[in-house]
Enzyme design. Structure first.
Site, short mmCIF file in Angstrom:
data_model
loop_
_atom_site.label_atom_id
_atom_site.label_comp_id
_atom_site.label_asym_id
_atom_site.label_seq_id
_atom_site.Cartn_x
_atom_site.Cartn_y
_atom_site.Cartn_z
N ARG A 158 0.87 -1.31 -0.11
CA ARG A 158 0.06 -0.21 0.17
C ARG A 158 0.84 1.28 -0.09
O ARG A 158 1.68 1.34 0.96
CB ARG A 158 -0.97 -0.02 1.11
CG ARG A 158 -1.64 1.27 1.44
CD ARG A 158 -2.81 1.43 2.37
NE ARG A 158 -3.82 0.41 1.93
CZ ARG A 158 -5.27 0.80 2.48
NH1 ARG A 158 -5.61 1.58 3.37
NH2 ARG A 158 -6.15 -0.16 1.84
N ASP B 125 -17.24 7.13 -2.09
CA ASP B 125 -15.71 7.05 -1.34
C ASP B 125 -15.60 8.30 -0.74
O ASP B 125 -16.40 9.34 -0.72
CB ASP B 125 -14.62 6.63 -2.32
CG ASP B 125 -13.26 6.44 -1.64
OD1 ASP B 125 -13.41 6.20 -0.50
OD2 ASP B 125 -12.18 6.41 -2.27
N ARG C 251 -13.61 -8.79 1.35
CA ARG C 251 -12.25 -8.58 1.27
C ARG C 251 -11.61 -9.60 1.52
O ARG C 251 -10.45 -10.18 0.81
CB ARG C 251 -11.74 -7.41 2.14
CG ARG C 251 -12.38 -6.02 1.75
CD ARG C 251 -12.10 -5.39 0.44
NE ARG C 251 -10.42 -5.39 0.32
CZ ARG C 251 -9.66 -4.43 0.92
NH1 ARG C 251 -10.47 -3.33 1.42
NH2 ARG C 251 -8.57 -4.14 0.54
N CYS D 203 -16.46 1.79 0.17
CA CYS D 203 -15.34 1.03 0.42
C CYS D 203 -14.89 0.91 1.78
O CYS D 203 -14.11 0.25 2.47
CB CYS D 203 -14.20 1.21 -0.56
SG CYS D 203 -13.79 3.03 -0.40
N HIS E 285 -7.17 0.72 -6.57
CA HIS E 285 -7.37 -0.08 -5.37
C HIS E 285 -8.09 -1.49 -5.92
O HIS E 285 -9.30 -1.84 -5.39
CB HIS E 285 -8.40 0.69 -4.43
CG HIS E 285 -8.29 0.05 -3.00
ND1 HIS E 285 -7.60 -0.94 -2.64
CD2 HIS E 285 -9.14 0.25 -1.75
CE1 HIS E 285 -7.78 -1.35 -1.40
NE2 HIS E 285 -8.75 -0.48 -0.88
N GLN F 64 -10.30 -3.98 -3.52
CA GLN F 64 -11.43 -3.61 -3.12
C GLN F 64 -12.47 -3.81 -4.30
O GLN F 64 -13.47 -4.28 -4.00
CB GLN F 64 -11.49 -1.98 -2.84
CG GLN F 64 -12.63 -1.47 -2.40
CD GLN F 64 -12.98 -1.90 -1.00
OE1 GLN F 64 -12.23 -1.77 0.10
NE2 GLN F 64 -14.14 -2.42 -0.77
#
Ligand code: CP
Ligand code: NVA
Length: 312
Positions: free
Chosen positions: A100, A228, A296, A268, A127, A130
């Protein structure tokens, strides 16, 4: 060496098996094979995380492997050791990397310089973990016990708010890959950038996306309303201005009601109730935010198992 840096790193033809494996991992939790037995996977994180970190640590453990969490600031990378040398050295110790970070080019450089699989755990640009977990969540709701991936085809996502962020980019790429339609609604200055358009063109996608400044237009006929945070990690200095210009794109009860009557609400997480989404939408029975979070784990286990198998 196989990596998962962007949505298209699994071919369309591989998606049914990957999604079926995620469903198997979900139903057989605790009683399935351990394809990562004897392996150590390092997690290099330069940004905060709850879901990504915990789901990968738990997932690697449940697959029989050992997760090794490395705060990017605590290893020599944070003091200027190159991305290339970090990749070469860690490849001598571990069997895979989950990363990340800020610049997307850093995960690409780790992948090209090292000799172990690299998984993108979020960059400023994409991402993908996700998006795969979200697509699995949608497919679960729409397919029931039937085939998962075909249930996505032709469905429409409306993405509201920061339409230039990693999640918006990733959903545009993911929607094209899964055969879905996507409409984005945000201020004109938040329209997706040339980097995404170039990637779509390179990937051979002609469907692209619709961009509008009108949130009601975007949600019309939508099967999913997605949003988001307005201030992504690394954008904190722009907080005030972002909250001002993104205000009309908050997912209110009125906006959610303008989508299809059975539309899902997705986010998310982390969420900021009262900011990008109102509490009545987050708490709506058609909000599936915690299923997304749980999935996830199951989807990433399928991704880990597939990459580990490809190494053999
Ligand atoms: N959605 C997500 O990636 O959450 P974290 O930042 O908590 O990992
Ligand atoms: N766009 C958000 C996603 C967090 C999971 C961020 O990058 O901070």
């Amino acid at each position: 060496m196989r990596h998962f840096l962007k949505e298209t790193d699994f071919k369309e033809s591989e998606l049914p098996e990957l999604f079926a494996q995620a469903r198997d991992f979900k139903t057989q939790r605790g009683s399935h094979a351990r394809p990562l037995a004897g392996q150590t996977w390092a997690l290099i994180f330069a940004k905060s995380s709850t879901r990504t970190r915990v789901s990968f640590e738990v997932g690697i453990h449940e697959l029989g492997g050992n997760p090794l969490f490395l705060n990017a600031g605590d290893i020599q990378l944070g003091r200027g050791e190159s991305v290339e040398d970090t990749a070469r050295v860690l490849s001598r110790f571990v069997h895979g990397l989950v990363v990340r970070t800020f610049q997307h080019s850093d995960v690409e450089r780790l992948a090209t310089s090292g000799s172990v699989p690299v998984i993108n755990g979020l960059t400023d640009f994409l991402h993908p973990c996700q998006i795969y977990a979200d697509a699995f969540t949608m497919a679960e709701k729409w397919a029931g016990a039937g085939a998962l991936v075909p249930a996505l085809r032709g469905r429409k996502i409306a993405f509201l708010g920061d339409t230039a962020c990693n999640m918006a980019n990733s959903w545009v790429l993911g929607a094209n890959h899964f055969g879905m339609k996507i409409s984005l609604a945000g201020p004109a200055s938040f329209a997706p950038g040339p980097e995404l358009d170039a990637l779509l063109a390179k990937s051979g996608f002609s469907g692209g996306y619709q961009f509008t400044t009108d949130p009601l237009e975007a949600v019309r006929g939508a099967d999913v309303v997605y949003t988001d945070v307005w201030v992504s990690m690394g954008k904190e200095e722009e907080s005030r201005e972002r909250r001002r210009v993104l205000q009309p794109y908050a997912v209110t009860g009125r906006i959610f009601a303008a989508a299809k009557p059975d539309a899902l609400f997705m986010h998310c997480l982390p969420a900021h109730p009262g900011e990008e989404v109102m509490p009545e939408v987050l708490d709506n029975p058609r909000s599936v935010i915690f299923d997304q979070a749980e999935n996830r784990l199951h989807m990433q286990k399928a991704i880990l198992a597939t990459l580990a198998q490809a190494r053999r």
